[in-house]
Design a protein around this motif. Structure first.
Motif, PDB file in Angstrom:
ATOM      1  N   SER A 107     -16.676 -67.790  28.478  1.00  0.00           N
ATOM      2  CA  SER A 107     -15.190 -67.766  28.671  1.00  0.00           C
ATOM      3  C   SER A 107     -14.589 -69.322  28.220  1.00  0.00           C
ATOM      4  O   SER A 107     -15.415 -70.361  28.710  1.00  0.00           O
ATOM      5  CB  SER A 107     -15.015 -67.667  29.964  1.00  0.00           C
ATOM      6  OG  SER A 107     -13.351 -68.025  30.301  1.00  0.00           O
ATOM      7  N   SER A 108     -13.651 -69.538  27.504  1.00  0.00           N
ATOM      8  CA  SER A 108     -13.089 -70.625  27.185  1.00  0.00           C
ATOM      9  C   SER A 108     -12.660 -71.495  28.281  1.00  0.00           C
ATOM     10  O   SER A 108     -12.531 -72.654  28.253  1.00  0.00           O
ATOM     11  CB  SER A 108     -11.945 -70.708  26.138  1.00  0.00           C
ATOM     12  OG  SER A 108     -10.869 -69.752  26.467  1.00  0.00           O
ATOM     13  N   ASP A 109     -12.274 -70.646  29.245  1.00  0.00           N
ATOM     14  CA  ASP A 109     -11.708 -71.797  30.753  1.00  0.00           C
ATOM     15  C   ASP A 109     -12.915 -72.416  31.083  1.00  0.00           C
ATOM     16  O   ASP A 109     -12.466 -73.177  31.895  1.00  0.00           O
ATOM     17  CB  ASP A 109     -11.273 -70.556  31.705  1.00  0.00           C
ATOM     18  CG  ASP A 109      -9.943 -69.766  31.209  1.00  0.00           C
ATOM     19  OD1 ASP A 109      -9.681 -68.756  31.644  1.00  0.00           O
ATOM     20  OD2 ASP A 109      -9.320 -70.357  30.471  1.00  0.00           O
ATOM     21  N   ASN A 110     -13.887 -72.290  30.947  1.00  0.00           N
ATOM     22  CA  ASN A 110     -15.303 -72.803  31.447  1.00  0.00           C
ATOM     23  C   ASN A 110     -15.701 -73.896  30.628  1.00  0.00           C
ATOM     24  O   ASN A 110     -16.802 -74.597  31.025  1.00  0.00           O
ATOM     25  CB  ASN A 110     -16.205 -72.032  31.739  1.00  0.00           C
ATOM     26  CG  ASN A 110     -15.978 -70.947  33.151  1.00  0.00           C
ATOM     27  OD1 ASN A 110     -15.247 -71.251  33.589  1.00  0.00           O
ATOM     28  ND2 ASN A 110     -16.267 -69.722  32.507  1.00  0.00           N
ATOM     29  N   TYR A 111     -15.040 -74.380  29.564  1.00  0.00           N
ATOM     30  CA  TYR A 111     -15.403 -75.679  28.715  1.00  0.00           C
ATOM     31  C   TYR A 111     -14.439 -76.720  29.232  1.00  0.00           C
ATOM     32  O   TYR A 111     -13.235 -76.498  29.422  1.00  0.00           O
ATOM     33  CB  TYR A 111     -15.315 -75.129  27.103  1.00  0.00           C
ATOM     34  CG  TYR A 111     -16.422 -74.308  26.775  1.00  0.00           C
ATOM     35  CD1 TYR A 111     -17.779 -74.860  26.244  1.00  0.00           C
ATOM     36  CD2 TYR A 111     -16.610 -73.151  26.966  1.00  0.00           C
ATOM     37  CE1 TYR A 111     -18.626 -74.193  25.954  1.00  0.00           C
ATOM     38  CE2 TYR A 111     -17.691 -72.310  26.826  1.00  0.00           C
ATOM     39  CZ  TYR A 111     -18.861 -72.957  26.277  1.00  0.00           C
ATOM     40  OH  TYR A 111     -19.929 -72.190  25.773  1.00  0.00           O
ATOM     41  N   ASP A 112     -15.141 -77.917  28.949  1.00  0.00           N
ATOM     42  CA  ASP A 112     -14.408 -78.946  29.524  1.00  0.00           C
ATOM     43  C   ASP A 112     -13.580 -79.869  28.448  1.00  0.00           C
ATOM     44  O   ASP A 112     -12.602 -80.509  28.702  1.00  0.00           O
ATOM     45  CB  ASP A 112     -15.239 -80.063  30.357  1.00  0.00           C
ATOM     46  CG  ASP A 112     -16.101 -79.269  31.397  1.00  0.00           C
ATOM     47  OD1 ASP A 112     -15.349 -78.877  32.447  1.00  0.00           O
ATOM     48  OD2 ASP A 112     -17.278 -79.229  31.384  1.00  0.00           O
ATOM     49  N   TYR A 113     -14.293 -79.938  26.962  1.00  0.00           N
ATOM     50  CA  TYR A 113     -13.709 -80.599  25.997  1.00  0.00           C
ATOM     51  C   TYR A 113     -13.646 -79.744  24.918  1.00  0.00           C
ATOM     52  O   TYR A 113     -14.600 -79.048  24.766  1.00  0.00           O
ATOM     53  CB  TYR A 113     -14.697 -81.826  25.869  1.00  0.00           C
ATOM     54  CG  TYR A 113     -14.974 -82.802  27.066  1.00  0.00           C
ATOM     55  CD1 TYR A 113     -13.862 -83.641  27.377  1.00  0.00           C
ATOM     56  CD2 TYR A 113     -15.988 -82.562  27.931  1.00  0.00           C
ATOM     57  CE1 TYR A 113     -14.255 -84.479  28.580  1.00  0.00           C
ATOM     58  CE2 TYR A 113     -16.502 -83.405  28.970  1.00  0.00           C
ATOM     59  CZ  TYR A 113     -15.190 -84.171  29.181  1.00  0.00           C
ATOM     60  OH  TYR A 113     -15.425 -84.940  30.503  1.00  0.00           O
ATOM     61  N   TRP A 114     -12.626 -80.179  24.082  1.00  0.00           N
ATOM     62  CA  TRP A 114     -12.399 -79.147  22.975  1.00  0.00           C
ATOM     63  C   TRP A 114     -12.090 -80.264  21.758  1.00  0.00           C
ATOM     64  O   TRP A 114     -11.590 -81.172  21.748  1.00  0.00           O
ATOM     65  CB  TRP A 114     -11.078 -78.392  23.204  1.00  0.00           C
ATOM     66  CG  TRP A 114     -11.518 -77.226  24.031  1.00  0.00           C
ATOM     67  CD1 TRP A 114     -11.422 -77.232  25.352  1.00  0.00           C
ATOM     68  CD2 TRP A 114     -11.982 -76.071  23.877  1.00  0.00           C
ATOM     69  NE1 TRP A 114     -11.912 -76.005  25.780  1.00  0.00           N
ATOM     70  CE2 TRP A 114     -12.135 -75.269  25.011  1.00  0.00           C
ATOM     71  CE3 TRP A 114     -12.077 -75.293  22.610  1.00  0.00           C
ATOM     72  CZ2 TRP A 114     -12.340 -73.988  25.038  1.00  0.00           C
ATOM     73  CZ3 TRP A 114     -12.386 -73.839  22.719  1.00  0.00           C
ATOM     74  CH2 TRP A 114     -12.691 -73.274  23.842  1.00  0.00           C
ATOM     75  N   GLY A 115     -12.626 -79.529  20.438  1.00  0.00           N
ATOM     76  CA  GLY A 115     -11.923 -80.338  19.176  1.00  0.00           C
ATOM     77  C   GLY A 115     -10.754 -79.721  18.901  1.00  0.00           C
ATOM     78  O   GLY A 115      -9.971 -78.932  19.488  1.00  0.00           O
ATOM     79  N   GLN A 116     -10.186 -80.423  17.883  1.00  0.00           N
ATOM     80  CA  GLN A 116      -8.921 -80.194  17.286  1.00  0.00           C
ATOM     81  C   GLN A 116      -8.803 -78.571  16.338  1.00  0.00           C
ATOM     82  O   GLN A 116      -7.863 -78.162  16.187  1.00  0.00           O
ATOM     83  CB  GLN A 116      -8.248 -81.007  16.504  1.00  0.00           C
ATOM     84  CG  GLN A 116      -8.883 -81.083  14.913  1.00  0.00           C
ATOM     85  CD  GLN A 116     -10.354 -81.788  14.793  1.00  0.00           C
ATOM     86  OE1 GLN A 116     -10.827 -82.226  15.855  1.00  0.00           O
ATOM     87  NE2 GLN A 116     -10.702 -81.936  13.442  1.00  0.00           N
ATOM     88  N   GLY A 117     -10.129 -78.200  15.951  1.00  0.00           N
ATOM     89  CA  GLY A 117     -10.065 -76.697  15.359  1.00  0.00           C
ATOM     90  C   GLY A 117     -10.165 -77.237  13.747  1.00  0.00           C
ATOM     91  O   GLY A 117      -9.615 -78.328  13.354  1.00  0.00           O
TER      92      GLY A 117
END
Length: 124
Positions: A107-117
């Protein structure tokens, strides 16, 4: 804190291959599990795959299983998504994400850090 930056997106013909990279900086990369997600226009963000810190176990969505491969190089603070046999349905913005966990969440809700895509476009 962790900063993530994807690269490698672009235009590719159906049946072709493309490799995405995600470079991490900040905290020690090896303590995070990593995931790849994608989002097509008008669609919700969906899980693509994930990899454990050990790099031994990886997980994939059924839609990409057998075609995509996730790998990581902790010495280079980088995770990769190798995409083969690309289909037009794979067209989307691809995101990498990091989670301070042992088992990679789906689930994306459980990830803490994200790139810009990074945009991947597959022509038919």
């Amino acid at each position: 804190q962790v900063q993530l930056a994807e690269s490698g997106g672009g235009l590719v013909q159906a049946g072709g291959s493309l490799t995405l990279s995600c470079a991490a900086s900040g905290r020690t990369f090896s303590i995070f599990v990593m995931g790849w997600f994608r989002q097509a226009p008008g669609k919700e963000r969906e899980f693509v795959g994930s990899i454990r810190r050990s790099s031994i176990s990886a997980y994939y969505a059924d839609s990409v299983k057998g075609r995509f491969t996730i790998s990581r190089d902790n010495a280079k603070n980088t995770v990769y998504l190798q995409m083969n046999s690309l289909k037009s349905e794979d067209t989307a913005v691809y995101y990498c994400a990091a989670a301070a966990a042992t088992i990679p969440p789906v689930s994306s809700d459980n990830y803490d850090y994200w790139g810009q895509g990074t945009q991947v476009t597959v022509s038919s």
